[in-house]
Design a protein around this motif. Structure first.
Motif, PDB file in Angstrom:
ATOM      1  N   GLN A   1       5.634 -18.393 -10.567  1.00  0.00           N
ATOM      2  CA  GLN A   1       6.993 -18.089 -10.107  1.00  0.00           C
ATOM      3  C   GLN A   1       7.293 -16.632 -10.440  1.00  0.00           C
ATOM      4  O   GLN A   1       7.252 -16.250 -11.605  1.00  0.00           O
ATOM      5  N   PRO A   2       7.597 -15.787  -9.462  1.00  0.00           N
ATOM      6  CA  PRO A   2       7.783 -14.363  -9.750  1.00  0.00           C
ATOM      7  C   PRO A   2       9.118 -13.999 -10.396  1.00  0.00           C
ATOM      8  O   PRO A   2       9.312 -12.872 -10.797  1.00  0.00           O
ATOM      9  N   TRP A   3      10.031 -14.927 -10.506  1.00  0.00           N
ATOM     10  CA  TRP A   3      11.323 -14.600 -11.112  1.00  0.00           C
ATOM     11  C   TRP A   3      11.686 -15.585 -12.191  1.00  0.00           C
ATOM     12  O   TRP A   3      11.169 -16.594 -12.358  1.00  0.00           O
TER      13      TRP A   3
ATOM     14  N   SER B   1      10.155 -22.696 -16.154  1.00  0.00           N
ATOM     15  CA  SER B   1      10.863 -21.477 -16.541  1.00  0.00           C
ATOM     16  C   SER B   1      11.860 -21.705 -17.668  1.00  0.00           C
ATOM     17  O   SER B   1      12.389 -20.757 -18.240  1.00  0.00           O
TER      18      SER B   1
ATOM     19  N   GLN C   1      22.708 -20.676 -11.086  1.00  0.00           N
ATOM     20  CA  GLN C   1      22.913 -19.891  -9.862  1.00  0.00           C
ATOM     21  C   GLN C   1      23.425 -20.805  -8.738  1.00  0.00           C
ATOM     22  O   GLN C   1      22.760 -20.974  -7.712  1.00  0.00           O
TER      23      GLN C   1
ATOM     24  N   HIS D   1       2.310 -15.165  -4.904  1.00  0.00           N
ATOM     25  CA  HIS D   1       2.295 -14.957  -6.355  1.00  0.00           C
ATOM     26  C   HIS D   1       1.597 -16.141  -7.008  1.00  0.00           C
ATOM     27  O   HIS D   1       1.759 -17.275  -6.561  1.00  0.00           O
TER      28      HIS D   1
END
Length: 139
Positions: free
Chosen positions: A137-139, A70, A93, A134
């Motif tokens: 990675q969906p985010w 990502s 995060q 999914h």
């Protein structure tokens, strides 16, 4: 089945690192990416998303990191004695930790509700019907 009472203790294999999880995970995820297969030496790796404020660690954790697909940094904390991964996190995060939940003393609460990177899953593993999945990675 008896209900789960928090806090739940956890530890690495050698016991140098211990912790208490004060509340249930936000979500439990099975990741099927090749990196997680290497990490777990299995078909997937389990991750329990937990609030950083809901866990207390004891012992000298060691740090490791790698770039994620990502573009984020995937950081890991592990035991310097036995090498057990304890948790991962994204430095962008820090309020959410990705606990490796097989280190918990009571593992009844770690059934995955989401499977990610299903496009890289082992052919022999069947994701249970009706569980969210999914391809990446969906985010």
């Amino acid at each position: 089945m008896q209900s789960i009472h928090y806090p739940i203790s956890g530890s690495c294999q050698c016991g140098l690192i211990t912790y208490e999880l004060l509340e249930p995970p936000l979500r439990v995820i099975a990741c099927h990416c090749r990196e997680c297969q290497k990490l777990s030496t299995s078909a997937f790796s389990l991750t329990a998303m937990v609030n950083a404020s809901s866990i207390r660690f004891h012992g000298p954790l060691k740090h490791w990191e790698r770039p994620a697909d990502s573009g984020n940094t995937n950081c890991a904390e592990f035991c310097p004695g036995c090498g057990n991964r304890i948790y991962h996190y994204n430095p962008q995060q820090p309020e959410v930790l990705k606990l490796k939940p097989s280190t918990l003393a009571d593992t009844r609460d770690i059934q995955p509700t989401l499977h990610v990177w299903a496009s890289e899953k082992q052919d022999w593993f069947q994701i249970p019907e009706g569980v969210e999945q999914h391809p990446t990675q969906p985010w």
